[in-house]
Design an enzyme around this catalytic site. Sequence first.
Site, PDB file in Angstrom:
ATOM      1  N   HIS A  34       4.331  18.636  -6.339  1.00 48.07           N
ATOM      2  CA  HIS A  34       4.010  18.071  -7.703  1.00 48.07           C
ATOM      3  C   HIS A  34       4.687  16.732  -7.925  1.00 48.07           C
ATOM      4  CE1 HIS A  34       8.039  19.312  -7.953  1.00 48.07           C
ATOM      5  NE2 HIS A  34       7.841  20.327  -7.862  1.00 48.07           N
ATOM      6  N   GLY A  36       7.533  15.816  -8.838  1.00 51.06           N
ATOM      7  CA  GLY A  36       9.019  15.795  -8.346  1.00 51.06           C
ATOM      8  C   GLY A  36       8.653  15.223  -6.965  1.00 51.06           C
ATOM      9  N   HIS A  37       8.068  16.043  -6.198  1.00 46.81           N
ATOM     10  CA  HIS A  37       8.008  15.523  -4.844  1.00 46.81           C
ATOM     11  C   HIS A  37       7.464  14.241  -4.538  1.00 46.81           C
ATOM     12  CE1 HIS A  37       7.456  20.242  -4.622  1.00 46.81           C
ATOM     13  NE2 HIS A  37       8.262  19.926  -3.722  1.00 46.81           N
ATOM     14  N   GLN A  61      14.707  31.465   4.616  1.00 45.88           N
ATOM     15  CA  GLN A  61      15.259  31.265   3.076  1.00 45.88           C
ATOM     16  C   GLN A  61      14.565  32.069   2.115  1.00 45.88           C
ATOM     17  OE1 GLN A  61      14.077  27.014   3.005  1.00 45.88           O
ATOM     18  NE2 GLN A  61      14.017  27.179   0.696  1.00 45.88           N
ATOM     19  N   GLY A 147      15.620  16.486  -4.379  1.00 42.32           N
ATOM     20  CA  GLY A 147      15.469  16.225  -5.835  1.00 42.32           C
ATOM     21  C   GLY A 147      17.048  17.201  -6.252  1.00 42.32           C
ATOM     22  N   LYS A 149      17.027  18.561  -9.124  1.00 41.03           N
ATOM     23  CA  LYS A 149      16.780  20.023  -9.526  1.00 41.03           C
ATOM     24  C   LYS A 149      17.490  21.155  -8.854  1.00 41.03           C
ATOM     25  CE  LYS A 149      13.527  22.686  -8.988  1.00 41.03           C
ATOM     26  NZ  LYS A 149      13.569  24.155  -8.539  1.00 41.03           N
ATOM     27  N   GLN A 153      21.792  23.101  -3.839  1.00 38.95           N
ATOM     28  CA  GLN A 153      21.139  22.828  -2.309  1.00 38.95           C
ATOM     29  C   GLN A 153      21.393  21.322  -2.051  1.00 38.95           C
ATOM     30  OE1 GLN A 153      17.016  23.941  -1.085  1.00 38.95           O
ATOM     31  NE2 GLN A 153      16.765  21.726  -1.692  1.00 38.95           N
ATOM     32  N   SER A 186       7.564  24.165  -7.975  1.00 39.17           N
ATOM     33  CA  SER A 186       6.166  24.724  -7.373  1.00 39.17           C
ATOM     34  C   SER A 186       6.087  25.925  -8.216  1.00 39.17           C
ATOM     35  CB  SER A 186       6.306  24.703  -5.843  1.00 39.17           C
ATOM     36  OG  SER A 186       6.483  23.574  -5.340  1.00 39.17           O
ATOM     37  N   ARG A 187       7.343  26.711  -8.391  1.00 34.45           N
ATOM     38  CA  ARG A 187       6.963  28.159  -8.997  1.00 34.45           C
ATOM     39  C   ARG A 187       6.607  28.261 -10.159  1.00 34.45           C
ATOM     40  NH1 ARG A 187      11.739  29.480  -4.956  1.00 34.45           N
ATOM     41  NH2 ARG A 187      10.745  30.752  -3.848  1.00 34.45           N
TER      42      ARG A 187
END
Length: 284
Positions: A34, A36-37, A61, A147, A149, A153, A186-187
């Site tokens: 999306h 963001g990527h 993961q 990211g 977001k 991570q 993506s989710r």
Amino acid sequence: MQQTFTIAETWDLLDRARAEGLRIGLVPTMGFLHQGHASLIRASAAENDLTLTTIFVNPLQFAADEDLSDYPRDLERDFALCEQAGANIVLTPSVDEMYPLPILTEVAVNDLSSAMEGAQRPTHFAGVTTVVAKLFNIGGRCRAYFGEKDYQQLAIVRRMALDLNFPVEVIGCPIIREANGLAMSSRNTYLSPEEFDAAGVLNRSLKSAVALAEAGETDVEVVRRHIIDMIETESAVSSPDYVAIVDAATLQPIERMAGDVRIILAAQVGRPRLLDNIGVTLPA
Ligand code: PAF
């Protein structure tokens, strides 16, 4: 733009690029890309001479009860987005290429991986850091873009790169949001239109918490309660799994709203758990 399927052919291309003096950018993804990527790929393309994007849905993961088998995929659309955003190589390895044998070696970042998402998903971060370590070994000396977001991570990957001397500069990029403030993910595709609208409360609650802190509220519990109360006004959004108010650099919980603060939350909205966070710098 070139598509590669194997680690060896990707190494060959990157070796040649480095021999010509080109600087490499790496954008690891799980696909279903999306904006963001796209912003990560654009940042890499602006700061490097060659951008390698990887698309790999990493089984390591996902816990057994998570959405590995139906994680959204659309490679054709992903390639178009990669090309438009400025990627030069897109590596789409198979699971066998990445994990030819059952894996016996794991990379885990202690402490930083245990709270927040780590408490909800105990095996998740070891899966992330193991695959990112492998992707860093594929990318070699490079800048790698992640990211904000997934703020936890990002902190974990940054620490892994430092602890293990990966020749990789980890770069965090701002969250890209929908018009209603929902962080792109993506989710989000799992959300119904009503859930999508309702999920805007996550970002609204974070912004409102920042305003409260900037107006002088220093009590962490008051700020946390404010966020939870706001989220609980939306019936389509469940009460948050956690609202963590932490030091932005160390991710350790703080006692007063002061200094560089990050507020991080996760909440279930229909099928997906959604993550969001916001940063604020307050008087010490
Ligand atoms: O953030 C993601 O999409 C994934 O966790 C990553 C970093 C690509 C590793 O699989």
